[in-house]
Scaffold this motif. Structure first.
Motif, short mmCIF file in Angstrom:
data_model
loop_
_atom_site.label_atom_id
_atom_site.label_comp_id
_atom_site.label_asym_id
_atom_site.label_seq_id
_atom_site.Cartn_x
_atom_site.Cartn_y
_atom_site.Cartn_z
N ARG A 185 0.95 -1.17 -0.07
CA ARG A 185 0.17 -0.16 -0.11
C ARG A 185 1.11 1.28 -0.14
N GLN A 243 0.14 3.84 -2.69
CA GLN A 243 -1.17 4.56 -2.49
C GLN A 243 -1.01 5.59 -1.27
N THR A 295 -4.07 -7.39 0.21
CA THR A 295 -4.14 -5.99 -0.34
C THR A 295 -4.51 -6.08 -1.56
N LEU A 298 -7.99 3.14 1.88
CA LEU A 298 -6.72 2.90 2.57
C LEU A 298 -6.86 2.59 4.12
#
Length: 400
Positions: A28, A31, A149, A159
């Protein structure tokens, strides 16, 4: 032995928890950078802050180890650490994100030392190697985290929502595992007298320094191959982006798979011989990758390196723990300081070498640290607990 098996499952849960967390986090990061509005330099500094926190934790862990056993530290840190995922997603900018990652690094470093100390203690009780399988569970957790994820992204979870769900799952694992952890056995003489003060130089024995140097060398090689393997396939072998991305996947799957059988190999061949053969396998993989001008042979070479580097860190960590006569957590904390220095420096050193000599030449130069590890492999002899097992009486303590 049934009690020892229960305790092994408990510490496996902690390794799994950490793997899932990191797998979720790294998948992640792109992002996160966008949502926090970080440029590449700011992102680099935020990630660096975590490593600095880990290094600070190595010093703090040495002092804590004189007052708290690894079980107590794990019980606290494993419940605190997961909440850093949603916390980081809510940070308003680079400075607060850096402070958050610094604190994350401190907590994670304390947990890392303590869970490896627990692994060594389980080896003592079980009278057989187990650290390879524990590190394999960590790898499985990382794969589960990254896979989760992918599913979260496809489901269009935000998120923050994704991280809240992951944190809740991780805390549940920590609660289950923490109740069954074991108490470290300390020498009876230490139990009866006041614990000696832990100073800055405490725990820095010759064996710890040598093993720490080996751990740093392994970390340098591992960081170079895992971080730069995909770049090598793309730049030197002309691989398309989707194929080049398989470089890390091939490495981590081969590494995790080997760790699943690593304890069996450890018992069969012994620590010293296994480390030497592992470095030979890694060197062969590097040579295959750099000498055969083929994408698929490059992938095969990276996988061979994953196989070769799989067992080294668990064996070295085990040697540190079994080689100390008193405070296991302190010895592992000192060793981890050097090992994490290798983790920090590895990709940067390799990047400089790649810039100066080219990626292929830089990969070939990894034969130098691999040769050093082979030459000093005898230092890992304390990890071979099998011989001591034949004469030792089984010790079973009740998990609280």
């Amino acid at each position: 032995m049934k009690e020892v098996r229960r305790q092994r499952i408990a510490i496996s849960g902690i390794f799994l928890m950490v793997g899932i967390m990191l797998g979720s986090w790294f998948a992640r990061v792109p992002q996160l950078r966008i949502e926090l509005g970080l440029n590449f330099a700011e992102l680099g500094m935020v990630l660096l802050a975590q490593t600095v926190g880990v290094l600070l934790a190595m010093q703090l862990a040495g002092h804590l180890s004189n007052h708290l056993d690894s079980r107590a530290v794990i019980r606290v840190t494993s419940l605190v650490l997961p909440w850093f995922l949603p916390l980081m997603a809510a940070m308003p900018g680079a400075i607060t994100a850096g402070l958050g990652m610094l604190t994350w690094g401190v907590i994670a470093g304390l947990l890392d030392v303590s869970m490896n100390a627990q692994g060594v203690e389980v080896e003592r009780r079980a009278r057989r190697p187990v650290l390879n399988s524990l590190h394999a569970v960590w790898g499985i957790g990382a794969l589960l985290g990254s896979g989760g994820t992918v599913l979260a992204v496809r489901a269009e979870w935000s998120l923050s929502s994704h991280f809240w769900v992951v944190s809740a799952v991780l805390v549940a694992i920590a609660l289950f595992s923490g109740r069954r952890l074991l108490t470290e056995e300390r020498a009876s003489s230490r139990a009866e007298e006041k614990a000696p003060k832990v100073g800055f130089l405490s725990g820095w024995t010759r064996a710890v320094i040598v093993l720490g140097g080996l751990g740093a060398a392994v970390a340098l090689c591992e960081g170079a191959v895992s971080s730069w393997g995909g770049v090598f396939l793309s730049e030197q072998r002309g691989a398309a982006a989707n194929i080049a991305s398989l470089g890390y996947f091939a490495f981590i799957v081969a590494q995790t798979g080997t760790r699943l059988v690593g304890d069996r190999l450890h018992r069969r061949f012994g620590a010293v011989a296994l480390v030497r053969w592992s470095m030979a396998m890694t060197g062969a993989g590097v040579l295959v990758a750099v000498t055969v001008p083929s994408v698929w042979f490059g992938l095969a070479g990276l996988a061979m390196a994953g196989v070769g580097l799989a067992v080294a860190i668990p064996i070295i960590s085990s040697a540190v723990g079994h080689g100390t006569k008193s405070n296991t957590s302190l010895a592992i904390a000192r060793y981890s300081t050097l090992h994490n220095a290798g983790v920090l420096a590895g990709p940067a050193i390799f990047g400089w070498l790649a810039q100066e000599f080219g990626i292929s030449a830089a990969l070939a130069l990894l034969l130098v640290p691999l040769g050093v590890i082979t030459a000093f492999a005898a230092a890992t002899a304390p990890a071979s607990v099998r011989a001591a097992a034949s004469t030792a009486e089984p010790v079973v303590s009740r998990a609280a």
